[in-house]
Scaffold this active site. Structure first.
Site, PDB file in Angstrom:
ATOM      1  N   ARG A 191       0.753  -1.208   0.068  1.00  0.00           N
ATOM      2  CA  ARG A 191      -0.022  -0.008  -0.139  1.00  0.00           C
ATOM      3  C   ARG A 191       1.016   1.151   0.137  1.00  0.00           C
ATOM      4  O   ARG A 191       1.487   1.578   1.137  1.00  0.00           O
ATOM      5  CB  ARG A 191      -0.747   0.039   1.430  1.00  0.00           C
ATOM      6  CG  ARG A 191      -1.735   1.091   1.442  1.00  0.00           C
ATOM      7  CD  ARG A 191      -2.951   1.320   0.411  1.00  0.00           C
ATOM      8  NE  ARG A 191      -3.486   0.076   0.474  1.00  0.00           N
ATOM      9  CZ  ARG A 191      -4.535  -0.211  -0.601  1.00  0.00           C
ATOM     10  NH1 ARG A 191      -4.436   0.689  -1.809  1.00  0.00           N
ATOM     11  NH2 ARG A 191      -5.402  -1.251  -0.506  1.00  0.00           N
ATOM     12  N   GLN A 251      -7.944  -7.900  -8.606  1.00  0.00           N
ATOM     13  CA  GLN A 251      -7.709  -6.577  -8.607  1.00  0.00           C
ATOM     14  C   GLN A 251      -6.374  -6.110  -8.916  1.00  0.00           C
ATOM     15  O   GLN A 251      -5.359  -6.773  -8.455  1.00  0.00           O
ATOM     16  CB  GLN A 251      -8.396  -5.643  -7.406  1.00  0.00           C
ATOM     17  CG  GLN A 251      -7.935  -4.414  -7.578  1.00  0.00           C
ATOM     18  CD  GLN A 251      -9.051  -3.228  -7.569  1.00  0.00           C
ATOM     19  OE1 GLN A 251     -10.127  -3.543  -7.995  1.00  0.00           O
ATOM     20  NE2 GLN A 251      -8.982  -2.391  -6.689  1.00  0.00           N
ATOM     21  N   ARG A 265       1.994  -7.308  -9.130  1.00  0.00           N
ATOM     22  CA  ARG A 265       2.365  -6.641  -7.666  1.00  0.00           C
ATOM     23  C   ARG A 265       2.595  -7.504  -6.614  1.00  0.00           C
ATOM     24  O   ARG A 265       2.796  -7.104  -5.634  1.00  0.00           O
ATOM     25  CB  ARG A 265       1.466  -5.264  -7.527  1.00  0.00           C
ATOM     26  CG  ARG A 265       0.066  -5.774  -7.313  1.00  0.00           C
ATOM     27  CD  ARG A 265      -1.145  -4.573  -7.059  1.00  0.00           C
ATOM     28  NE  ARG A 265      -2.445  -5.179  -6.572  1.00  0.00           N
ATOM     29  CZ  ARG A 265      -3.329  -4.389  -6.004  1.00  0.00           C
ATOM     30  NH1 ARG A 265      -2.877  -3.078  -5.491  1.00  0.00           N
ATOM     31  NH2 ARG A 265      -4.457  -4.667  -5.890  1.00  0.00           N
ATOM     32  N   HIS A 324       1.203   2.707 -10.395  1.00  0.00           N
ATOM     33  CA  HIS A 324       0.327   3.043  -9.550  1.00  0.00           C
ATOM     34  C   HIS A 324       0.908   4.151  -8.380  1.00  0.00           C
ATOM     35  O   HIS A 324       0.857   3.881  -7.220  1.00  0.00           O
ATOM     36  CB  HIS A 324      -0.400   2.016  -8.777  1.00  0.00           C
ATOM     37  CG  HIS A 324      -1.652   2.309  -8.082  1.00  0.00           C
ATOM     38  ND1 HIS A 324      -1.799   3.098  -7.245  1.00  0.00           N
ATOM     39  CD2 HIS A 324      -2.685   1.693  -8.243  1.00  0.00           C
ATOM     40  CE1 HIS A 324      -3.053   3.184  -6.578  1.00  0.00           C
ATOM     41  NE2 HIS A 324      -3.667   2.442  -7.361  1.00  0.00           N
ATOM     42  N   ASP A 376     -11.640   9.118  -8.083  1.00  0.00           N
ATOM     43  CA  ASP A 376     -11.265   8.150  -8.700  1.00  0.00           C
ATOM     44  C   ASP A 376     -11.769   8.106 -10.166  1.00  0.00           C
ATOM     45  O   ASP A 376     -12.649   7.868 -10.571  1.00  0.00           O
ATOM     46  CB  ASP A 376     -11.628   6.863  -8.280  1.00  0.00           C
ATOM     47  CG  ASP A 376     -11.068   5.540  -8.639  1.00  0.00           C
ATOM     48  OD1 ASP A 376     -10.255   5.377  -9.321  1.00  0.00           O
ATOM     49  OD2 ASP A 376     -11.554   4.439  -8.119  1.00  0.00           O
ATOM     50  N   GLU A 383      -1.495   8.095 -11.765  1.00  0.00           N
ATOM     51  CA  GLU A 383      -0.968   6.881 -12.238  1.00  0.00           C
ATOM     52  C   GLU A 383      -1.187   6.457 -13.582  1.00  0.00           C
ATOM     53  O   GLU A 383      -1.890   6.385 -14.419  1.00  0.00           O
ATOM     54  CB  GLU A 383      -1.994   5.815 -11.671  1.00  0.00           C
ATOM     55  CG  GLU A 383      -2.128   5.998 -10.157  1.00  0.00           C
ATOM     56  CD  GLU A 383      -3.725   5.113  -9.738  1.00  0.00           C
ATOM     57  OE1 GLU A 383      -3.765   4.281 -10.540  1.00  0.00           O
ATOM     58  OE2 GLU A 383      -4.068   5.570  -8.735  1.00  0.00           O
TER      59      GLU A 383
HETATM   60  O1  LIG Z   1      -6.924  -1.288  -2.939  1.00  0.00           O
HETATM   61  P1  LIG Z   1      -6.181  -1.315  -4.453  1.00  0.00           P
HETATM   62  O2  LIG Z   1      -6.239  -2.727  -5.006  1.00  0.00           O
HETATM   63  O3  LIG Z   1      -4.552  -1.188  -4.266  1.00  0.00           O
HETATM   64  O4  LIG Z   1      -6.534  -0.414  -5.350  1.00  0.00           O
HETATM   65  C1  LIG Z   1      -6.548   0.932  -4.863  1.00  0.00           C
HETATM   66  C2  LIG Z   1      -7.223   1.858  -6.157  1.00  0.00           C
HETATM   67  O5  LIG Z   1      -6.449   1.880  -7.303  1.00  0.00           O
HETATM   68  C3  LIG Z   1      -6.976   2.970  -8.422  1.00  0.00           C
HETATM   69  O6  LIG Z   1      -5.812   2.733  -9.309  1.00  0.00           O
HETATM   70  C4  LIG Z   1      -8.257   2.414  -9.056  1.00  0.00           C
HETATM   71  O7  LIG Z   1      -8.657   3.580  -9.896  1.00  0.00           O
HETATM   72  C5  LIG Z   1      -9.146   2.495  -7.666  1.00  0.00           C
HETATM   73  O8  LIG Z   1     -10.262   2.171  -7.889  1.00  0.00           O
HETATM   74  C6  LIG Z   1      -8.434   1.519  -6.579  1.00  0.00           C
HETATM   75  O9  LIG Z   1      -9.475   1.612  -5.416  1.00  0.00           O
END
Ligand SMILES: O=P(O)(O)OC[C@H]1O[C@@H](O)[C@H](O)[C@@H](O)[C@@H]1O
Length: 327
Positions: free
Chosen positions: A80, A104, A109, A193, A238, A301
């Site tokens: 994170r 997701q 990663r 990201h 977002d 990003e």
């Molecule tokens: O919690 P994650 O999977 O790291 O994603 C964080 C965010 O990442 C962003 O790139 C997305 O557009 C968001 O929708 C998402 O909430």
């Protein structure tokens, strides 16, 4: 601790052949993270898990990236903060047959990458020498022992990724090359990201997105156009922007309290996601700490996520971002 297939190597420190002694770049590689520091003090730290850049400091030691205090750095979940690499899917894609079963943001990663090596050079700004630059190369392939097992089970293509992180006194560049090593074509998306650190999100303006079309994920995926010259963050944000024209045309600039602080330029990456979870969403993200940390970050990003990159067998896709420190 990260589980390792090989016995850990002891930390090593080495200087760089080919550069004069006063221009020594120092490295440390402890088999879980790679650190490079320029002679003038700028440094970058890359975790092999995810090839995630987890720190970028200027010569004064000031951190430029936001990293959650609760981020897991032990390989148990995606980091994170810093710069996680998103591949081969951005978000989730339930209706896309090849990637619908992937978690997701894919598996890059959450895979352990291999450190391929380092190189140094003199960086240039126009015709002026700009001190040494250091490039760190990382690799992940479908045959890699560190590949997230989910990838092999749910995305059965042969691929190769090379991810390079280049540090100069004034900038950080991350670039990726995706190669289709399969005999069949595959679709993919790529995104970096980046969690940029800011002092106060309420004083931040993002410039360079005026008139860009975007998908507002906070508003059910509505398609909109950026009418104000600057993007300001006053709540959960977002958005997937598609600025008009060539991705290299102009930077996206983060201005704080009227002072430009970061310029983000893109190479072959058509989209820019702007993300800040704000208070309520941050509250619900287990590894987001402190909970008011959303005040100190903005995700800018660069990615190729608005459409699928369809790679034929043997084809490659390359994209990069450069973040330059301003002021
Ligand atoms: O919690 P994650 O999977 O790291 O994603 C964080 C965010 O990442 C962003 O790139 C997305 O557009 C968001 O929708 C998402 O909430």
């Amino acid at each position: 601790m990260v589980e390792r297939a090989n016995k850990p190597k002891p930390p090593t420190l080495s200087s760089t052949p080919g550069l004069p002694p006063q221009a020594t770049v120092t490295f440390s590689d402890d088999n879980s993270r790679v650190i490079a520091e320029l002679p003038t003090g700028e440094s970058v730290t890359v975790l092999l898990y995810g090839a995630t850049v987890i720190s970028w400091k200027d010569a004064q030691g000031d951190e430029k990236l936001w990293l959650s205090e609760a981020a897991k750095l032990d390989g148990s979940r995606a980091v994170r903060g810093g710069i996680p690499v998103v591949f081969p899917v951005f978000g989730t894609a339930p209706t896309h047959p090849q990637t619908k079963d992937l978690p997701q943001h894919g598996f890059a990663r959450t895979s352990r990458w291999e450190f391929l090596g380092k190189s140094t050079s003199e960086s240039q700004t126009g015709s002026a020498a700009n001190g040494p630059a250091v490039k760190l190369d990382f690799g992940l392939s479908s045959a890699a022992p560190g590949l997230d097992p989910i990838a092999a089970a749910r995305w059965p293509f042969k691929f190769n990724l090379i991810y390079s992180v280049t540090l100069t006194q004034t900038s950080l560049t991350t670039s990726i090359v995706v190669t289709n090593d399969d005999s069949a074509p595959f679709d993919c998306q790529v995104l970096m990201h980046t969690y940029l650190r800011v002092k106060d999100i309420t004083a931040v303006q993002v410039q360079g997105l005026a008139d860009a079309s975007y998908i507002d994920k906070v508003d059910g995926g509505a398609r909109k156009t950026q009418s104000a010259a600057e993007v300001t963050i006053t709540g959960e944000t977002d958005r997937v922007y598609t600025p008009a024209g060539d991705p290299g045309a102009g930077p996206v600039t983060v201005v704080e309290a009227g002072r430009p602080v970061y310029a983000v330029t893109r190479d072959n990456l058509s989209n820019v996601v702007v993300w800040n979870p704000w208070a309520d969403k941050a509250q619900g993200i287990a590894d987001f700490a402190p909970k008011d940390g959303f005040r100190n970050m903005i995700c800018i990003e660069p990615g190729a996520v608005g459409a699928w990159q369809s790679l034929e067998a043997g084809d490659a896709f390359e994209g990069a971002q450069t973040i330059t420190l301003l002021g």
